[in-house]
Design an enzyme around this catalytic site. Structure first.
Site, PDB file in Angstrom:
ATOM      1  N   LYS A 167       0.835  -1.200   0.000  1.00  0.00           N
ATOM      2  CA  LYS A 167       0.000   0.000   0.000  1.00  0.00           C
ATOM      3  C   LYS A 167       0.874   1.256   0.000  1.00  0.00           C
ATOM      4  O   LYS A 167       1.815   1.372   0.793  1.00  0.00           O
ATOM      5  CB  LYS A 167      -0.918   0.012   1.220  1.00  0.00           C
ATOM      6  CG  LYS A 167      -1.973  -1.093   1.214  1.00  0.00           C
ATOM      7  CD  LYS A 167      -3.028  -0.863   0.151  1.00  0.00           C
ATOM      8  CE  LYS A 167      -4.167  -1.860   0.251  1.00  0.00           C
ATOM      9  NZ  LYS A 167      -5.230  -1.606  -0.739  1.00  0.00           N
ATOM     10  N   ASP A 196      -0.454  -0.569  -4.572  1.00  0.00           N
ATOM     11  CA  ASP A 196      -1.831  -0.081  -4.607  1.00  0.00           C
ATOM     12  C   ASP A 196      -1.858   1.310  -3.995  1.00  0.00           C
ATOM     13  O   ASP A 196      -1.668   1.480  -2.794  1.00  0.00           O
ATOM     14  CB  ASP A 196      -2.752  -1.023  -3.835  1.00  0.00           C
ATOM     15  CG  ASP A 196      -4.221  -0.648  -3.987  1.00  0.00           C
ATOM     16  OD1 ASP A 196      -4.516   0.352  -4.666  1.00  0.00           O
ATOM     17  OD2 ASP A 196      -5.078  -1.362  -3.435  1.00  0.00           O
ATOM     18  N   GLU A 224      -1.986  -0.495  -8.888  1.00  0.00           N
ATOM     19  CA  GLU A 224      -3.432  -0.344  -8.859  1.00  0.00           C
ATOM     20  C   GLU A 224      -3.844   1.105  -8.619  1.00  0.00           C
ATOM     21  O   GLU A 224      -3.261   1.788  -7.776  1.00  0.00           O
ATOM     22  CB  GLU A 224      -4.029  -1.177  -7.716  1.00  0.00           C
ATOM     23  CG  GLU A 224      -4.123  -2.656  -7.975  1.00  0.00           C
ATOM     24  CD  GLU A 224      -4.887  -3.341  -6.849  1.00  0.00           C
ATOM     25  OE1 GLU A 224      -6.046  -2.963  -6.593  1.00  0.00           O
ATOM     26  OE2 GLU A 224      -4.305  -4.226  -6.207  1.00  0.00           O
ATOM     27  N   ASP A 249      -9.089  -0.145 -10.502  1.00  0.00           N
ATOM     28  CA  ASP A 249      -9.799  -0.808  -9.402  1.00  0.00           C
ATOM     29  C   ASP A 249     -11.079  -0.038  -9.101  1.00  0.00           C
ATOM     30  O   ASP A 249     -12.141  -0.350  -9.634  1.00  0.00           O
ATOM     31  CB  ASP A 249      -8.897  -0.914  -8.173  1.00  0.00           C
ATOM     32  CG  ASP A 249      -9.576  -1.624  -6.997  1.00  0.00           C
ATOM     33  OD1 ASP A 249     -10.726  -2.073  -7.140  1.00  0.00           O
ATOM     34  OD2 ASP A 249      -8.957  -1.736  -5.922  1.00  0.00           O
ATOM     35  N   LYS A 273     -13.879  -6.842  -7.913  1.00  0.00           N
ATOM     36  CA  LYS A 273     -14.260  -7.167  -6.535  1.00  0.00           C
ATOM     37  C   LYS A 273     -15.769  -7.357  -6.494  1.00  0.00           C
ATOM     38  O   LYS A 273     -16.518  -6.506  -7.001  1.00  0.00           O
ATOM     39  CB  LYS A 273     -13.835  -6.052  -5.573  1.00  0.00           C
ATOM     40  CG  LYS A 273     -12.327  -5.871  -5.476  1.00  0.00           C
ATOM     41  CD  LYS A 273     -11.969  -4.681  -4.586  1.00  0.00           C
ATOM     42  CE  LYS A 273     -10.452  -4.511  -4.488  1.00  0.00           C
ATOM     43  NZ  LYS A 273     -10.085  -3.273  -3.764  1.00  0.00           N
TER      44      LYS A 273
END
Length: 371
Positions: A167, A196, A224, A249, A273
């Site tokens: 992250k 991400d 991402e 995303d 997702k």
């Protein structure tokens, strides 16, 4: 009841909560407890299916209360008495009855798929496709100091994970570079690292950051959602001006979002997702559309329990266009909310041979109340 017809008898919801063993930090939020609405659909013949929907305000806009309200006030009257054999009709009703509310839709969608696959006496991944029996998940390194993140990364590799998702995007890019360098110093150059940014950068600064990472040879596999979700022009700019593959995303909730991203060439990859798409039924459409464009997909998740991740894993193992898997959320929790479902062996997710999702019961220790 007509011969060979199974009708939906009841829809119940429960509130669940499981603490994380370590706070999960991203550019958007910090999570210490995984809260969720659990859905149980029971059919007239006794078949039961399970689903779940966690509230993720900063991404889907939903809360525990809104999820529960939509399920009971909108979906329940529409679905009670309907036949599982008319499943396309069921999924059309779910999708058209209310805009957005994608997590609430996903919870009911996966519970229906669980029931339908149980009726067919097949594991869900076999019922909807059947590509592989196990998949490899990465493990996520939360945003912290470079030193803390390096030690976390080392621990995850020692625990048997061979791909890390890191992250970034919470503060200055220079700090993100230090984080990645610190991680590389302890894990070496062979371990793939995915980044991400959770919408944390502006388009031009994202390009500067990624180009610097490329010059430093930090070995980033993909990045991402570098920019805010609605900025598809910015996403396209980043994709066209960097060598590292860029994944959409939060920019992709629906098949219509996916079509726009694909038509524009705004991203190299798409992260699907279930909590964004509204469940498996719509997720299949996105994966198939992306396949037609030659764009591979990842299956990821929110901070979900084993119920939602089991559904996501079955979908991921059923479609040939899914190439990456980010389904580590249950490993971040202090326990399991469900008995049955997927099992983990280090980085490998085993789907098992039980019909449907394989969920047997829910663990009352983590279920706060019947909603």
């Amino acid at each position: 009841m007509e011969k060979n017809e199974t009708k939906i008898k009841s829809i119940e919801t429960y509130r669940g909560a499981i603490p994380l063993h370590t706070p999960f930090k991203t550019a958007l939020r910090t999570v210490t407890v995984a809260e969720t609405i659990i859905v149980k659909i029971t059919c007239a013949d006794g078949t039961a299916g399970w689903g779940e929907a966690p509230p993720t305000h900063v991404i889907t806009g939903e809360s525990l209360a809104s999820i529960d309200y939509v399920i009971h006030s909108i979906f329940k009257p529409l679905l009670i008495g309907e036949s599982l054999q008319m499943r396309e009709k069921l999924f059309q009703k779910i999708e058209s009855s209310v805009v957005r509310n994608t997590s609430a839709k996903a919870a009911v969608d996966m519970a229906l798929y669980d029931c339908i696959a149980k009726q067919a006496n097949l594991p869900l991944y076999q019922f909807i496709g059947g590509v592989q029996e196990s998949i490899e998940t990465d493990y996520t390194v939360s945003v912290n100091t470079p030193e803390e993140m390096a030690q976390d990364a080392k621990k995850y590799i020692e625990n048997g994970f061979s791909i890390l998702k890191v992250k970034v995007g919470k503060d200055e890019i220079a700090t993100d570079i230090k984080r990645i360098q610190a991680i590389r110093n302890v894990i070496g150059t062979d371990v793939p690292i995915r980044l991400d940014a959770n919408q944390g950068w502006q388009a031009k600064e994202a390009v500067r950051a990624i180009r610097l990472m490329e010059e430093l040879d930090l070995g980033i596999e993909l990045i991402e959602q570098p920019v805010i979700a609605h900025d598809l022009e910015g996403l396209k700019y980043v994709t066209e001006n960097t060598e590292t593959p860029i994944m959409a995303d939060e920019s992709v909730f629906s098949v219509y979002d996916a079509k726009r991203v694909l038509d524009m060439g705004a991203a190299d990859l798409i992260n699907i997702k279930l909590m964004k798409t509204g469940g498996i039924h719509q997720a299949i459409k996105i994966a198939t559309l992306a396949e037609a464009f030659g764009v591979k997909c990842m299956v990821g998740s929110m901070i979900e329990t084993k119920i939602g991740i089991t559904a996501a894993a079955h979908f991921a193992a059923s479609h040939p266009n899914i190439a990456h898997y980010d389904l580590d959320a249950p490993l971040m929790l202090i326990g399991d909310i469900a008995n049955g479902g997927i099992s983990y062996k280090n980085n490998q997710i085993q789907l098992g041979n039980a019909a449907g999702l394989g969920i047997q019961t829910i663990n009352e220790l983590y279920v706060a109340e019947k909603a």
